[in-house]
Design a protein around this motif. Structure first.
Motif, PDB file in Angstrom:
ATOM      1  N   SER A 166     -33.211  34.579   4.899  1.00 20.07           N
ATOM      2  CA  SER A 166     -33.112  35.560   5.899  1.00 20.07           C
ATOM      3  C   SER A 166     -33.083  35.338   7.346  1.00 20.07           C
ATOM      4  CB  SER A 166     -34.712  36.302   5.587  1.00 20.07           C
ATOM      5  OG  SER A 166     -35.753  35.482   6.033  1.00 20.07           O
ATOM      6  N   CYS A 189     -36.667  37.175  12.569  1.00 19.74           N
ATOM      7  CA  CYS A 189     -37.127  38.726  13.003  1.00 19.74           C
ATOM      8  C   CYS A 189     -36.652  38.888  14.555  1.00 19.74           C
ATOM      9  CB  CYS A 189     -38.690  38.763  12.775  1.00 19.74           C
ATOM     10  SG  CYS A 189     -39.154  38.508  11.087  1.00 19.74           S
ATOM     11  N   THR A 249     -36.239  45.053  15.089  1.00 18.65           N
ATOM     12  CA  THR A 249     -36.732  45.464  13.625  1.00 18.65           C
ATOM     13  C   THR A 249     -38.133  45.303  13.298  1.00 18.65           C
ATOM     14  OG1 THR A 249     -35.908  43.150  12.914  1.00 18.65           O
ATOM     15  CG2 THR A 249     -34.235  44.662  12.833  1.00 18.65           C
ATOM     16  N   VAL A 250     -38.846  45.118  14.215  1.00 23.29           N
ATOM     17  CA  VAL A 250     -40.482  45.067  13.872  1.00 23.29           C
ATOM     18  C   VAL A 250     -41.034  45.887  14.785  1.00 23.29           C
ATOM     19  CG1 VAL A 250     -40.281  42.541  13.277  1.00 23.29           C
ATOM     20  CG2 VAL A 250     -40.991  42.988  15.278  1.00 23.29           C
ATOM     21  N   ASN A 299     -42.535  44.370   9.699  1.00 23.41           N
ATOM     22  CA  ASN A 299     -41.160  44.140   9.591  1.00 23.41           C
ATOM     23  C   ASN A 299     -40.823  45.801   9.070  1.00 23.41           C
ATOM     24  OD1 ASN A 299     -38.492  43.702   9.159  1.00 23.41           O
ATOM     25  ND2 ASN A 299     -38.807  42.602   7.524  1.00 23.41           N
ATOM     26  N   CYS A 354     -37.006  39.033   7.135  1.00 24.77           N
ATOM     27  CA  CYS A 354     -36.701  38.377   8.288  1.00 24.77           C
ATOM     28  C   CYS A 354     -37.915  37.170   8.292  1.00 24.77           C
ATOM     29  CB  CYS A 354     -36.536  39.235   9.552  1.00 24.77           C
ATOM     30  SG  CYS A 354     -38.263  39.763  10.065  1.00 24.77           S
ATOM     31  N   THR A 370     -41.988  34.446   5.862  1.00 27.22           N
ATOM     32  CA  THR A 370     -40.471  35.455   5.731  1.00 27.22           C
ATOM     33  C   THR A 370     -41.270  36.702   5.233  1.00 27.22           C
ATOM     34  OG1 THR A 370     -39.207  33.775   4.738  1.00 27.22           O
ATOM     35  CG2 THR A 370     -38.604  36.045   4.220  1.00 27.22           C
ATOM     36  N   LYS A 422     -39.441  43.837   3.959  1.00 26.41           N
ATOM     37  CA  LYS A 422     -39.582  45.113   4.647  1.00 26.41           C
ATOM     38  C   LYS A 422     -41.210  45.582   4.319  1.00 26.41           C
ATOM     39  CE  LYS A 422     -37.817  49.687   5.194  1.00 26.41           C
ATOM     40  NZ  LYS A 422     -36.623  50.651   4.892  1.00 26.41           N
ATOM     41  N   ASP A 455     -34.951  34.981  18.103  1.00 27.54           N
ATOM     42  CA  ASP A 455     -34.336  36.559  18.070  1.00 27.54           C
ATOM     43  C   ASP A 455     -32.926  36.400  19.125  1.00 27.54           C
ATOM     44  OD1 ASP A 455     -33.804  39.023  18.653  1.00 27.54           O
ATOM     45  OD2 ASP A 455     -35.881  39.383  19.198  1.00 27.54           O
TER      46      ASP A 455
END
Length: 178
Positions: free
Chosen positions: A36, A39, A43-44, A69, A74, A107, A110, A142
């Motif tokens: 993945s 993060c 997206t979080v 998430n 991620c 990890t 979603k 990131d």
């Protein structure tokens, strides 16, 4: 003799099948999990608190930060980068990892969450304490640009440690929920 020609192609097919499985996104450990991406603050979702606020100078407080998430799987690998920003925005203080804390790789699928905690000692204004107005959080790895989330710091001044720093640290990521 007919068995030998059939056995060689079967062995070759099995080898190709194993190679294809690994190149389809394995993590190199052979466990079949897909890799993945790191993060991203894009997206979080992040929530700060509720905190266990240090009520008076010399008391210790804890400020939890929960990340959830909202996208594809991620990874959080390392420590979050936490920075306290002072009144003038020109004064900043990077929060170091807690002594003895060990970063771990998590990890998040979603909807899954992780958390980390800032532990601090409340100081007295004007006594070398850091008068923070905001907490900025960045995630390790990131690459989505500036990648910073900013939150209001309402937990009082952070005590000076007498060695050029302040009495605050950030803990390692922990899996949250089930």
């Amino acid at each position: 003799m007919r068995i030998t020609p059939i056995a060689v192609p079967a062995a070759l097919a099995a080898l190709l099948l194993l190679t294809a499985c690994d190149s389809a996104g394995g993590d190199g450990d052979g466990d079949g999990k897909r890799e993945s991406t790191a993060c991203s603050v894009d997206t979080v979702s992040m929530e700060v608190g509720p905190a266990s606020v240090a009520p008076a100078a010399g008391d210790t407080g804890e400020v939890p930060v929960v990340l959830t998430n909202q996208s594809a799987a991620c990874t959080l690998d390392g420590f979050p980068k936490a920075t306290l920003v002072g009144v003038s925005d020109s004064a900043t203080f990077g929060v170091p990892p807690a002594e003895g804390a060990k970063a771990q790789k998590l990890t998040l699928a979603k909807g899954e969450s992780a958390s980390f905690t800032l532990t601090y000692e409340r100081g007295t204004r004007g006594n070398g304490a850091f008068n923070a107005e905001n907490l900025q959080v960045e995630l390790p790895g990131d690459s989505s640009g500036p990648g910073v989330r900013s939150f209001r710091w309402t937990y009082g001044p952070v005590a000076h440690d007498g060695q050029g720093g302040h009495k605050i640290s950030v803990g390692a990521y922990q899996q949250a929920g089930d």
